[in-house]
Write a protein that holds these residues in place. Structure first.
Motif, PDB file in Angstrom:
ATOM      1  N   GLN A   7     -60.491  59.129 -20.196  1.00 52.34           N
ATOM      2  CA  GLN A   7     -59.851  60.369 -20.767  1.00 52.34           C
ATOM      3  C   GLN A   7     -60.853  61.638 -20.576  1.00 52.34           C
ATOM      4  N   PHE A   8     -61.952  61.355 -20.144  1.00 55.32           N
ATOM      5  CA  PHE A   8     -62.849  62.708 -20.180  1.00 55.32           C
ATOM      6  C   PHE A   8     -63.621  62.699 -18.653  1.00 55.32           C
ATOM      7  N   PHE A   9     -63.618  61.564 -17.849  1.00 53.23           N
ATOM      8  CA  PHE A   9     -64.185  61.578 -16.706  1.00 53.23           C
ATOM      9  C   PHE A   9     -63.231  61.073 -15.509  1.00 53.23           C
ATOM     10  N   LYS A  10     -61.946  61.752 -15.407  1.00 51.91           N
ATOM     11  CA  LYS A  10     -61.020  61.005 -14.836  1.00 51.91           C
ATOM     12  C   LYS A  10     -61.360  60.893 -13.373  1.00 51.91           C
ATOM     13  N   GLU A  11     -61.749  61.832 -12.631  1.00 53.50           N
ATOM     14  CA  GLU A  11     -62.212  61.571 -11.251  1.00 53.50           C
ATOM     15  C   GLU A  11     -63.130  60.624 -10.816  1.00 53.50           C
ATOM     16  N   TYR A  12     -64.266  60.405 -11.611  1.00 53.04           N
ATOM     17  CA  TYR A  12     -65.308  59.533 -11.318  1.00 53.04           C
ATOM     18  C   TYR A  12     -64.726  58.208 -11.810  1.00 53.04           C
ATOM     19  N   MET A  13     -64.045  58.095 -12.648  1.00 51.43           N
ATOM     20  CA  MET A  13     -63.372  56.711 -12.966  1.00 51.43           C
ATOM     21  C   MET A  13     -62.474  56.331 -11.816  1.00 51.43           C
ATOM     22  N   ILE A  14     -61.747  57.188 -11.053  1.00 49.08           N
ATOM     23  CA  ILE A  14     -60.867  56.993 -10.036  1.00 49.08           C
ATOM     24  C   ILE A  14     -61.722  56.531  -8.941  1.00 49.08           C
ATOM     25  N   ASP A  15     -62.960  57.360  -8.845  1.00 45.73           N
ATOM     26  CA  ASP A  15     -63.524  57.147  -7.375  1.00 45.73           C
ATOM     27  C   ASP A  15     -64.293  55.531  -7.718  1.00 45.73           C
ATOM     28  N   ILE A  16     -64.757  55.254  -8.892  1.00 48.31           N
ATOM     29  CA  ILE A  16     -65.081  53.854  -8.699  1.00 48.31           C
ATOM     30  C   ILE A  16     -64.087  52.687  -9.228  1.00 48.31           C
ATOM     31  N   GLN A  17     -63.033  53.191  -9.188  1.00 49.26           N
ATOM     32  CA  GLN A  17     -61.904  52.310  -8.990  1.00 49.26           C
ATOM     33  C   GLN A  17     -61.630  51.463 -10.603  1.00 49.26           C
ATOM     34  N   PHE A  18     -61.752  52.121 -11.616  1.00 49.45           N
ATOM     35  CA  PHE A  18     -61.686  51.572 -13.123  1.00 49.45           C
ATOM     36  C   PHE A  18     -61.105  52.553 -13.800  1.00 49.45           C
ATOM     37  N   TYR A  19     -60.044  53.305 -13.302  1.00 42.64           N
ATOM     38  CA  TYR A  19     -59.463  54.443 -14.061  1.00 42.64           C
ATOM     39  C   TYR A  19     -58.334  53.604 -14.762  1.00 42.64           C
ATOM     40  N   ILE A  20     -58.097  53.867 -16.103  1.00 43.42           N
ATOM     41  CA  ILE A  20     -57.134  53.341 -16.876  1.00 43.42           C
ATOM     42  C   ILE A  20     -56.041  54.492 -17.078  1.00 43.42           C
ATOM     43  N   ASN A  21     -54.727  54.086 -16.480  1.00 49.47           N
ATOM     44  CA  ASN A  21     -53.939  54.976 -16.371  1.00 49.47           C
ATOM     45  C   ASN A  21     -52.931  55.341 -17.642  1.00 49.47           C
ATOM     46  N   ASP A  22     -52.428  56.523 -17.844  1.00 49.76           N
ATOM     47  CA  ASP A  22     -51.668  56.512 -18.792  1.00 49.76           C
ATOM     48  C   ASP A  22     -50.256  56.106 -18.299  1.00 49.76           C
ATOM     49  N   ILE A  23     -49.810  55.220 -19.434  1.00 49.32           N
ATOM     50  CA  ILE A  23     -48.200  54.452 -19.201  1.00 49.32           C
ATOM     51  C   ILE A  23     -47.298  54.958 -20.085  1.00 49.32           C
ATOM     52  N   PRO A  24     -46.087  54.933 -19.757  1.00 56.42           N
ATOM     53  CA  PRO A  24     -44.920  55.107 -20.741  1.00 56.42           C
ATOM     54  C   PRO A  24     -44.841  54.073 -21.786  1.00 56.42           C
ATOM     55  N   LEU A  25     -43.851  54.501 -22.790  1.00 59.32           N
ATOM     56  CA  LEU A  25     -43.932  53.730 -23.762  1.00 59.32           C
ATOM     57  C   LEU A  25     -43.045  52.400 -23.506  1.00 59.32           C
TER      58      LEU A  25
END
Length: 299
Positions: free
Chosen positions: A52-70
């Motif tokens: 939520q707060f460090f999107k680019e860093y989490m994407i870089d380390i491949q642990f980013y949690i995506n926003d998903i539809p209902l």
């Protein structure tokens, strides 16, 4: 690569099963289950906050949690309900049965997955894979004969039916995982985080009805170090398993079978740690199950 990831998942699942047996032995099942899933959720929570707060860093380390539809939340909630039911049955059975009986019965899970993989995903096994799966089922039947010597009659023991039900539900969830990972394009950490979140909610509802109002049951609960460790080991195993499923070439029927190699840890080490009976006799059907897994892996 997906086969090696499956073997890593099996390693951590074997350790997870040993800790789970320690956690539930002589203990209240539902709060133990809630504690394990909550521990897994807390392990993943920093990744969600970081996303939520460090999107680019989490994407870089491949642990980013995506926003998903209902709609996707609905699909994950269904998985949580299936696995909550499976775990409730499995934990109750594990509390009342030897780990050297429970784990091999659960090893029949690949057979259910095998049928589903053929009918739903049209995966095509060869002759050696057929032989491997039926060898696994035959070996589980041998365990039933050994179980009778420990006073466990498979036809009359309700906990045997509980572990069979848990195995069927677990196999159904495994088939569903392929849909969630490949068709909905979910990454492992996103699926794991929301799965834990909804499972905790479901278990809280169950405990609100069956455990929290009962003072006697609350006093019977014992906190053990193995409770959070179960949740952590499960999330590590699931991460490797879901990473394997991301490969479009991965076959769910083979992954399910590879995961059964966890029984080496449960039967050999678990039998010694928990001083269970007939360990040597159980090595014979254990060898049959391992031979079945070998045929599937190298066919």
């Amino acid at each position: 690569m997906w086969m090696y990831l499956g073997l890593l998942a099996a390693l951590f699942l074997g350790l997870h099963n040993l800790c789970k047996k320690h956690a539930v032995q002589g203990n209240e099942v539902f709060p133990v289950l809630l504690g394990t899933i909550s521990s897994g959720f807390l392990l993943l929570l920093p990744f969600y906050i970081g996303s939520q707060f460090f999107k680019e860093y989490m994407i870089d380390i491949q642990f980013y949690i995506n926003d998903i539809p209902l709609k996707t939340h609905g699909f994950i909630t269904l998985k949580s309900a299936i696995m909550a039911a499976s775990w409730v049955l499995a934990y109750q059975a594990l509390k009342h049965l030897p780990i050297t009986i429970v784990t091999p019965i659960r090893s029949a899970g690949p057979f259910f997955t095998f049928i589903g993989a053929i009918t739903i995903y049209h995966e095509k096994p060869n002759l050696y894979q057929w032989i491997g799966f039926f060898l696994i089922i035959f070996s589980v039947l041998l365990y039933s004969r050994i179980g009778k010597k420990e006073g466990i009659h498979f036809k009359r023991n309700k906990w045997i039916f509980a572990i069979i039900g848990a195995t069927f539900l677990g196999a159904s969830s495994g088939l569903y995982d392929k849909f969630l990972i490949q068709s909905l394009d979910l990454n492992p950490q996103t699926l794991q985080f929301w799965f834990c979140f909804y499972t905790v909610l479901i278990l809280l509802i169950i405990l609100a009805i069956t455990w929290f109002p009962n003072a006697e049951k609350r006093k019977a609960f014992k906190w053990r170090w193995s409770i959070p460790l179960v949740g952590v080991l499960l999330q590590i195993a699931d991460y490797f398993y879901f990473k394997a499923l991301q490969d479009p070439d991965a076959l769910i029927m083979l992954l399910s079978a590879i995961k059964r190699s966890q029984i080496l840890i449960a039967v050999v080490i678990g039998g010694v740690l928990f001083k269970e009976q007939n360990k040597r006799k159980k090595l014979v059907p254990l060898a049959g199950i391992m031979a079945g897994v070998f045929l599937i892996l190298y066919s």
